[in-house]
Enzyme design. Structure first.
Site, PDB file in Angstrom:
ATOM      1  N   ASP A  92       3.167   7.799  -1.771  1.00  0.00           N
ATOM      2  CA  ASP A  92       2.247   7.549  -2.893  1.00  0.00           C
ATOM      3  C   ASP A  92       2.599   8.472  -4.058  1.00  0.00           C
ATOM      4  OD1 ASP A  92       0.152   7.277  -4.672  1.00  0.00           O
ATOM      5  OD2 ASP A  92      -1.428   7.456  -3.163  1.00  0.00           O
TER       6      ASP A  92
ATOM      7  N   SER B 128      -8.298   4.908  -4.319  1.00  0.00           N
ATOM      8  CA  SER B 128      -7.760   5.194  -5.659  1.00  0.00           C
ATOM      9  C   SER B 128      -8.877   5.675  -6.596  1.00  0.00           C
ATOM     10  CB  SER B 128      -7.031   3.956  -6.197  1.00  0.00           C
ATOM     11  OG  SER B 128      -6.281   4.290  -7.332  1.00  0.00           O
TER      12      SER B 128
ATOM     13  N   HIS C 182       1.137   4.048  -3.167  1.00  0.00           N
ATOM     14  CA  HIS C 182      -0.274   3.983  -3.520  1.00  0.00           C
ATOM     15  C   HIS C 182      -0.874   2.601  -3.249  1.00  0.00           C
ATOM     16  CE1 HIS C 182      -3.772   5.565  -5.522  1.00  0.00           C
ATOM     17  NE2 HIS C 182      -3.817   4.541  -6.337  1.00  0.00           N
TER      18      HIS C 182
END
Lengths: 394, 394
Positions: B324, B168, B358
């Site tokens: 995601d 991330s 995600h």
């Protein structure tokens, strides 16, 4: 149902006393569809002893040509402008002279929903004791909204409809109407509607609701008229608004590659702030929660329906939109499946002309408009029922 | 860069005085990497005359085996538990003895980012006059975070790394590191990272930021320690959290078909409330805004990079995750394209084992773990640089 005689003459009546219309400059007419002698019993079991409905009509009724338009979550009865000088309606793209829902041909009725804040009885309305309902307004279901629409039509002298049409939450009302009273219309058209919220839909609603409720100015819903949880409601609106827009649409407006006073990355915060502020100025927080709750509880196929038991099967058109992350294609597929299980074959139009998302449901989309127009025209015309009634533009 | 001698002995030093660690029970070590004699000049041009870094290390350094792990937006230096009795780390699935980033083999370093609130200098830290920075903390860029990581490694005596890895926002740090200092590591691994936020990403950040700023308790960022915009920050977290989860994952947890004390539609509001409350208890609002702003400004390929001009091309692995909706596949494709234009061929692994979204970036994913493990093992081992240093578990 039949209405008490005292209610029927309300058609084309002058506006009711101001107290019934607290802050609504643009209601065309108001009609009382429930009173102490004929209360509205809600699905929850609670009763409302007074329900006023704010509605607007377009075109002339010939006894066969009525089209009821159900509105999305935060819209109102003003589906279209009443002529060139009037303020815009929320679905001018679809409704008007020469439009798909042609007001030269159809008699169009649109009403603010029960629980709303644009004239129809809701949390901002007075109770019997004169005080506002506020957070004590009863829980309203989509089926209750439909029941109120039906009472309105009865009072207007409109029997069977040519069509019931609605986008988004309006589409959910269309579906509920079809399940509850399939004989009420020749055709049912739901644009970007749903039979039941997805987990994702509910989660966003939960955040929106939380933002409103946790605003210190919400005060448990007991805020003064005109006051209330402005920042929480603005946040809720921003969340909702973003789920109405598709990623490609956001990129087209606010991506790195675009620039301009109202586009590109720097325009995002002002745009969202504006959306929030505009909404807070026109919408009541308790009403917003009431309608969100109605959508959260909605589960069209969970209850038995008379649909499979009626001899005449109405025409059903379901339209979904590309890029719709609110009620996308799979919602219409789910509706079609549920209807098929009840013996009704729904046509499903998946709009590929746009990828603007849920928001496009009320935009100008020639491909979708043509499909709806053809669908409405192909439907068998109702026999004249002799209840012809002329209505002026409201 | 070389650090002032006064800073180097801080390695394995005892914890600094309590004022520097206001509310952090789990910082293992703190190191000063900037002071008046060697301030940190930020990308913005502003200088910080004191930067302390909270970091943790795992395993033993042999001069060739260092792996730096960059953390996501709201995580911290505690990437993994330091043994069975320790509290869980945020990436225990990936880092630990026998894990993909095997701490029996690699010397792992993880540090809280500049601008964070878990020990490293940020808005909750004291300024020279002893008062908290608060909303006056300078704007921090991803490149500044990387510069601080590099200073930390210099102070620790770690030269070239075997790998820089991060999920991330950690992946964005990895990319920036690669662009700024490609010679720093043999391999760079970004999991669900991005080179630049999409318009959709920015819009959600804008709503989150607005929710924090419009909370009356935010007071322009001038809230007392321990106080602050609890409801706005909780709303912001809920928004972020929902974008970390995929629609199928939400349906799996909260759909109509599931039931249980913590699943199904009724569990949504308590779950989100819990996520919000948990976050507010551990995170500072000004720090949150600082990090959101850093991500919003991040545009890795907008500036010239030395990458195309270095003789030794590092290995680059980009991993994206199915479902995601934060930094999905197209973000990794965009990173790969930008790197290709600079002469570096990145491998792209698209994980299909999960559709959790995600959030799955830090979950147990055997397929992804195997790919990263193989990638790390295949990288040429660094020559021993004679700077072997033994570190105990922090």
């Amino acid at each position: 149902m039949s209405l008490a005689p005292s209610l029927a003459p309300a058609l084309n009546s002058p506006l009711p006393p101001p107290e019934a219309l607290p802050q609504l400059p643009y209601v065309s007419r108001l009609l009382r569809v429930a009173d102490r002698s004929e209360p509205l019993v809600l699905r929850s079991g609670e009763s409302l002893e007074r329900v006023d409905v704010a509605y607007e009509t377009y075109g002339s009724y010939d006894g066969t040509n009525a089209v009821f338009v159900c509105h999305p979550l935060t819209c109102d009865a003003h589906v279209a402008a009443h002529g060139p000088g009037d303020r815009p309606g929320w679905w001018d793209a679809m409704v008007g002279p020469g439009r798909t829902i042609d007001t030269d041909r159809y008699f169009v009725v649109c009403a603010n929903v029960l629980g709303g804040c644009s004239g129809t009885t809701g949390p901002t309305s007075p109770r019997a004791d004169g005080r506002r309902w506020g957070p004590g307004f009863p829980a309203v279901d989509i089926a209750d909204m439909v029941a109120v629409h039906r009472r309105l039509l009865d009072a207007l002298g409109v029997g069977r409809l040519h069509a019931v049409v609605g986008p988004s939450m309006g589409g959910s009302q269309v579906l509920q109407w079809l399940l509850d009273r399939p004989g009420d219309a020749a055709t049912f058209v739901a644009v970007a509607g749903t039979a039941r919220l997805s987990a994702d839909n509910r989660c966003w609603n939960a955040v929106a609701r939380s933002a409103v409720r946790h605003d210190a100015d919400f005060r448990g819903g007991h805020y003064a008229p005109g006051a209330g949880p402005r920042s929480g409601l603005a946040t809720a609106r921003m969340i909702g608004h973003l789920t109405y827009l598709s990623e490609p649409e956001l990129e087209r407006r606010f991506g790195h590659e675009v620039s301009g006073p109202r586009s590109g990355p720097a325009a995002i915060a002002p745009y969202l702030d504006h959306q929030g502020a505009k909404f807070v100025d026109r919408f009541d927080a308790n009403s917003y929660l009431t309608l969100l709750d109605a959508m959260d509880r909605f589960d069209a196929f969970a209850r038995p329906s008379v649909l499979g038991r009626v001899p005449e099967v109405p025409g059903v058109l379901l339209a979904s939109l590309r890029g719709d992350r609110r009620f996308g294609r799979e919602h219409s597929v789910h509706m079609a499946r549920g209807l098929a299980e009840r013996g009704v074959r729904a046509e499903h139009h998946h709009e590929t002309e746009t990828e603007a998302g849920h928001d496009a449901a009320i935009l100008e989309l020639p491909q979708l408009a043509a499909r709806i127009g053809a669908f409405l025209s192909a439907a068998p015309q109702l026999p004249k029922d002799g209840r012809r009634r002329s209505c002026t533009v409201g």
